[in-house]
Design an enzyme around this catalytic site. Structure first.
Site, PDB file in Angstrom:
ATOM      1  N   LYS A 101      -9.697   1.556   4.865  1.00  0.00           N
ATOM      2  CA  LYS A 101      -9.352   3.048   5.823  1.00  0.00           C
ATOM      3  C   LYS A 101     -10.098   4.762   4.963  1.00  0.00           C
ATOM      4  CE  LYS A 101      -6.208   4.834   2.252  1.00  0.00           C
ATOM      5  NZ  LYS A 101      -5.434   6.725   2.667  1.00  0.00           N
ATOM      6  N   SER A 149      -4.252   6.590  13.533  1.00  0.00           N
ATOM      7  CA  SER A 149      -5.036   7.425  12.711  1.00  0.00           C
ATOM      8  C   SER A 149      -5.378   8.029  13.838  1.00  0.00           C
ATOM      9  CB  SER A 149      -6.173   6.630  11.897  1.00  0.00           C
ATOM     10  OG  SER A 149      -6.855   7.814  11.284  1.00  0.00           O
ATOM     11  N   LYS A 198     -10.144   1.430  14.317  1.00  0.00           N
ATOM     12  CA  LYS A 198      -8.297   1.712  15.125  1.00  0.00           C
ATOM     13  C   LYS A 198      -9.120   2.030  16.647  1.00  0.00           C
ATOM     14  CE  LYS A 198      -6.776   2.004  11.101  1.00  0.00           C
ATOM     15  NZ  LYS A 198      -5.237   0.925  10.489  1.00  0.00           N
ATOM     16  N   GLY A 215       0.805  -0.824   0.227  1.00  0.00           N
ATOM     17  CA  GLY A 215       0.109   0.308  -0.029  1.00  0.00           C
ATOM     18  C   GLY A 215       0.935   0.974  -0.040  1.00  0.00           C
ATOM     19  N   TYR A 237     -14.826   3.279  11.007  1.00  0.00           N
ATOM     20  CA  TYR A 237     -13.087   3.406  10.625  1.00  0.00           C
ATOM     21  C   TYR A 237     -13.021   3.265  11.809  1.00  0.00           C
ATOM     22  CZ  TYR A 237      -8.964   4.359   9.323  1.00  0.00           C
ATOM     23  OH  TYR A 237      -7.481   5.055   8.990  1.00  0.00           O
TER      24      TYR A 237
HETATM   25  C1  WQD Z   1      -8.483  17.075   3.699  1.00  0.00           C
HETATM   26  C2  WQD Z   1      -9.599  18.519   3.596  1.00  0.00           C
HETATM   27  C3  WQD Z   1     -11.669  17.913   3.081  1.00  0.00           C
HETATM   28  C4  WQD Z   1     -11.089  16.288  -0.795  1.00  0.00           C
HETATM   29  C5  WQD Z   1      -9.116  11.064   5.804  1.00  0.00           C
HETATM   30  C6  WQD Z   1      -9.703   9.834   6.911  1.00  0.00           C
HETATM   31  C7  WQD Z   1      -8.546   9.914   8.006  1.00  0.00           C
HETATM   32  C8  WQD Z   1      -6.907  10.031   7.824  1.00  0.00           C
HETATM   33  C9  WQD Z   1      -7.391  11.097   6.263  1.00  0.00           C
HETATM   34  C10 WQD Z   1      -6.701   7.244   7.521  1.00  0.00           C
HETATM   35  C11 WQD Z   1     -10.888  18.609   4.397  1.00  0.00           C
HETATM   36  C12 WQD Z   1     -10.859  18.890   2.440  1.00  0.00           C
HETATM   37  C13 WQD Z   1     -11.124  16.778   0.756  1.00  0.00           C
HETATM   38  C14 WQD Z   1     -11.664  16.994  -1.534  1.00  0.00           C
HETATM   39  C15 WQD Z   1     -12.019  18.629   0.230  1.00  0.00           C
HETATM   40  N1  WQD Z   1      -7.058   8.501   6.712  1.00  0.00           N
HETATM   41  N2  WQD Z   1     -11.277  17.917   0.550  1.00  0.00           N
HETATM   42  N3  WQD Z   1     -12.341  18.432  -1.779  1.00  0.00           N
HETATM   43  O1  WQD Z   1     -10.972  13.751   5.912  1.00  0.00           O
HETATM   44  O2  WQD Z   1      -8.824  14.965   6.443  1.00  0.00           O
HETATM   45  O3  WQD Z   1      -8.810  12.957   6.499  1.00  0.00           O
HETATM   46  O4  WQD Z   1      -8.351  11.322   5.261  1.00  0.00           O
HETATM   47  O5  WQD Z   1      -5.977   7.498   8.846  1.00  0.00           O
HETATM   48  O6  WQD Z   1      -9.239   8.814   8.794  1.00  0.00           O
HETATM   49  O7  WQD Z   1     -10.321  11.103   7.744  1.00  0.00           O
HETATM   50  O8  WQD Z   1      -8.338  14.002   4.838  1.00  0.00           O
HETATM   51  O9  WQD Z   1      -8.034  14.448   2.417  1.00  0.00           O
HETATM   52  O10 WQD Z   1     -10.415  13.810   2.605  1.00  0.00           O
HETATM   53  O11 WQD Z   1      -9.590  15.935   3.447  1.00  0.00           O
HETATM   54  O12 WQD Z   1     -12.109  19.966  -0.198  1.00  0.00           O
HETATM   55  O13 WQD Z   1     -11.893  16.877  -3.024  1.00  0.00           O
HETATM   56  O14 WQD Z   1      -9.630  18.137   2.169  1.00  0.00           O
HETATM   57  O15 WQD Z   1     -13.076  18.638   3.393  1.00  0.00           O
HETATM   58  O16 WQD Z   1     -11.012  19.246   5.286  1.00  0.00           O
HETATM   59  P1  WQD Z   1      -9.216  14.369   5.654  1.00  0.00           P
HETATM   60  P2  WQD Z   1      -9.086  14.414   3.285  1.00  0.00           P
END
Ligand code: WQD
Length: 343
Positions: free
Chosen positions: A84, A124, A152, A10, A148
């Site tokens: 995840k 996480s 964890k 991964g 999810y």
């Molecule tokens: C980041 C920011 C969105 C996509 C997730 C999981 C977490 C971890 C990391 C595993 C936020 C914004 C996103 C888009 C956007 N994974 N966004 N448009 O949600 O912080 O965390 O990934 O452990 O468990 O929840 O990461 O990259 O999805 O979002 O505006 O198309 O970008 O609202 O503010 P997130 P993300």
């Protein structure tokens, strides 16, 4: 003696395997390839010039997991294997509990059977749920808000119970913030299936033209520019944190959790701006409604890992953007594409 890396094909697993091999560890990779591509392991061999055993095994397949421990004198396990996607976990909770929690119970049962008690676990920051404040430290309340995150959190608690039952267990649970970036070679990187959930792979697919524009999920949060703030950390810094955690579990006993983040938060629009500057690619976007479950701000207090693991992130946001872009530009379809030579 070899280190067993579950989920080694991964995104974070493969980058950690590069660091393990470059640090002259012998590794064995277990992966069911449900959310990864075996091509990443071919790239791993190309990158490091090293060889390693690969087992195409699902952690729920107890007999084959038993065989891996029977056939190899494993010294420690780094456990990445797990689903995840937050949104998918809400739709398919049983799938997530089976895969993540039951899979870990099978793994730890086999570890106990063969007297392997050194474990680094991929946790996480999602275990903090909606944090009471930022920056977040390890002693904050743990209140996961989706299946999810609950898998964890449950696994962290299971691991603590194992240590209570047998003090030989030596465990580090690493709470990742937002991993982005890629190895500087552009040979390995983040390769989500389908439309990316996460921000950076979505941005890089807009940059290659695979997706037309970015939807910014809300600009009315209580943050400087109204968009969500996260602690983006380079995946290579994260990988190096696993080597430090492995060294710790090999040299001590007990159970500890560590935040692996930079301690610096950036908003969605700040990341878009940094990516445009680093890549020279324009990222068209529109403001869209908030995404259910999102929080305004989330970034780490990484001081415990700095103190106890002698680890600190080093790479800048610009390097994270440059490396993410190089990976995507050279691999427009991820591992399904032959690497495009960029002159
Ligand atoms: C980041 C920011 C969105 C996509 C997730 C999981 C977490 C971890 C990391 C595993 C936020 C914004 C996103 C888009 C956007 N994974 N966004 N448009 O949600 O912080 O965390 O990934 O452990 O468990 O929840 O990461 O990259 O999805 O979002 O505006 O198309 O970008 O609202 O503010 P997130 P993300």
């Amino acid at each position: 003696m070899p280190i067993l890396v579950t989920g080694g094909a991964g995104f974070i697993g493969s980058h950690t395997c590069v660091e393990l091999l470059n640090s002259n560890y012998e590794i064995i990779i277990l992966d069911n390839f449900s959310n990864s591509n075996i091509e990443s392991l071919n790239r791993l061999k190309e990158l490091t010039g090293k060889n390693f055993e690969v087992y195409d095994v699902d952690l729920l397949d107890k007999e084959n997991v038993d065989n891996i421990f029977k056939e190899n004198h494993i010294e420690a396990v780094i456990h990445f294997a797990g689903l995840k996607a937050v949104g998918e976990s809400v739709e398919k909770p049983n799938y997530y509990y089976q895969n993540n929690v039951t899979g870990t119970l099978v793994l730890t049962e086999m570890m106990q059977k063969y007297n392997v008690y050194n474990l680094v676990f991929s946790s996480s920051a999602t275990v903090y749920g909606i944090p009471k404040a930022v920056p977040i430290s390890e002693d904050f309340p743990l209140i996961a808000t989706n299946p999810y995150g609950r898998t964890k959190l449950m696994i962290e608690k299971i691991l603590r119970d194992l240590n209570v039952s047998n003090k030989d267990w030596s465990i580090a649970s690493l709470r990742y913030f937002n991993p982005i970036g890629a190895h500087e070679s552009g040979l390995i990187g983040e390769d989500p299936k389908g439309i990316p959930n996460n921000l950076m792979p979505y941005i890089t697919q807009v940059a290659t033209g695979k997706l037309p524009e970015l939807s910014v999920f809300g600009n009315d949060y209580s943050t400087p520019d109204g968009t969500g703030v996260r602690d983006y950390i380079h995946v290579v810094d994260l990988a190096k944190g696993h080597i430090k955690a492995l060294e710790k579990v090999l040299s001590t006993n007990g159970v500890e959790s560590y935040n692996l983040g930079t301690g610096q938060g950036y908003s969605v629009l700040e990341l878009v701006d940094a990516f445009e500057k680093a890549s020279g690619q324009k990222i068209p976007y529109k403001i869209a409604p908030r995404r259910p479950g999102d929080i305004a701000e989330c970034y780490a207090d990484p001081s415990k890992a700095e103190r106890e693991l002698d680890w600190k992130s080093e790479k800048s946001l610009e390097e994270m953007c440059l490396d993410s872009w190089r990976w995507q530009e050279r691999n427009p379809d991820g591992y399904l594409s032959k690497t495009v030579e960029i002159k």
